[in-house]
Design an enzyme around this catalytic site. Sequence first.
Site, PDB file in Angstrom:
ATOM      1  N   LYS A 192       0.846  -1.190   0.000  1.00  0.00           N
ATOM      2  CA  LYS A 192       0.000   0.000   0.000  1.00  0.00           C
ATOM      3  C   LYS A 192       0.884   1.244   0.000  1.00  0.00           C
ATOM      4  CE  LYS A 192      -4.136  -1.927   0.314  1.00  0.00           C
ATOM      5  NZ  LYS A 192      -5.206  -1.703  -0.678  1.00  0.00           N
ATOM      6  N   ASP A 205      -0.407  -0.344  -4.571  1.00  0.00           N
ATOM      7  CA  ASP A 205      -1.798   0.117  -4.568  1.00  0.00           C
ATOM      8  C   ASP A 205      -1.880   1.441  -3.819  1.00  0.00           C
ATOM      9  OD1 ASP A 205      -4.497   0.493  -4.578  1.00  0.00           O
ATOM     10  OD2 ASP A 205      -5.009  -1.272  -3.386  1.00  0.00           O
ATOM     11  N   GLU A 209      -1.795   0.155  -8.854  1.00  0.00           N
ATOM     12  CA  GLU A 209      -3.258   0.156  -8.826  1.00  0.00           C
ATOM     13  C   GLU A 209      -3.808   1.486  -8.318  1.00  0.00           C
ATOM     14  OE1 GLU A 209      -6.726  -2.479  -6.616  1.00  0.00           O
ATOM     15  OE2 GLU A 209      -4.652  -3.130  -6.479  1.00  0.00           O
ATOM     16  N   ASP A 234      -9.264   0.471 -10.053  1.00  0.00           N
ATOM     17  CA  ASP A 234     -10.025  -0.244  -9.025  1.00  0.00           C
ATOM     18  C   ASP A 234     -11.261   0.580  -8.660  1.00  0.00           C
ATOM     19  OD1 ASP A 234     -11.123  -1.473  -6.826  1.00  0.00           O
ATOM     20  OD2 ASP A 234      -9.408  -1.197  -5.515  1.00  0.00           O
ATOM     21  N   LYS A 266     -14.207  -6.363  -8.235  1.00  0.00           N
ATOM     22  CA  LYS A 266     -14.508  -6.758  -6.854  1.00  0.00           C
ATOM     23  C   LYS A 266     -15.999  -7.045  -6.797  1.00  0.00           C
ATOM     24  CE  LYS A 266     -10.890  -4.202  -4.450  1.00  0.00           C
ATOM     25  NZ  LYS A 266     -10.538  -2.937  -3.782  1.00  0.00           N
TER      26      LYS A 266
END
Length: 357
Positions: free
Chosen positions: A164, A191, A219, A244, A268
């Site tokens: 992250k 991400d 991402e 995303d 997702k």
Amino acid sequence: MDRTTIRSMTVEPLNIPLLEPFAIATGSVTEARNVLITLTLQDGSVGYGECAPFPPSTGESQETALAAARGCIDLLVGQDVAHWRMLSKLVHSLYFTQKTVCAGIEMAILDALTRSYGIPLYAFFGGASTRVETDMSIPLVTPERGYQLAEETVKRNISTIKVKVGGDLREDVNRVEAVRSGAPHLGITLDANQGYTPNEALLCLEALDDRDIRPLLMEQPVHKDDLAGLRYIMQHTSVPIAADESASSLAAVSNIITTKSANVVNIKLMKTGIVEAMDIAALCRASHMQLMIGAMIESRLAISASAHFAAGLGGFRFIDLDTPMLLAEDPFSGGYEQIGGIYDLSEIESGLGISLH
């Protein structure tokens, strides 16, 4: 009355503590505050569904999800799950702002249906394969903690780490460098959870490149509505860029493809529900857009649904389904057998194969 008619439906909170706080650019969580849906059919087949609202990403809370899911009880009891597409449409038409509820209900419906049919859910989705291999996520932690978590990931026999970023640039670069030191032979994805400006994202990639670190993927570097920024980053780096939060619906993904704003789409189930996720996967395939599957803070239940989905459809290049490994306890068993980072579904006999402790 058909054997696949819904006889009863229950809705209850599903709270599971995390092993340690999980911080990303949009917020930090200490427990999964989810919703469990249980459907029982006339023939006694039971289906489970999970809603995993995450306010910064989905705009829902556990409270709104519980209310919406309970609102569906009278709507669904007496309906036949064999008509799963029609039921999905019905729930989406009424609760279109509560996507995690739509996803949880579709999950419970398909779990119950495939249990009644006596086939595993991955076979129902197409049976392309019987396994997926997940990465492991490292949140916004200090470089020292990042190094430790990377070492632990190596010991777990997982081959990719998702780091992250999206906070302070220098701290982000130091964290990624520490992870690389702790796990020198593992693949790394990044991400940013909408945390960067386009220039910051490129500076991050440039700084990592100077340290000889080349991520497999970056991402959602910028705000979900900034497709121009996403496209700008993509035009100025060879690192694949994934959408995303930007990829929140079939229409949004269609727009990303048309405007050439990303190389990868992260599906997702909690963002769109299962039926729409199938449409998104088909659209991405037709457009040669690479597929990724990810999750909110979900238990083994919802993660197994995503694993069955990705394995059954096949063709997912990036798999990020590690959240059960972040939880302090597991109220469920089954769904998949885990060996290192591999979730093996081949032993599942029907439905998701999940049971409650």
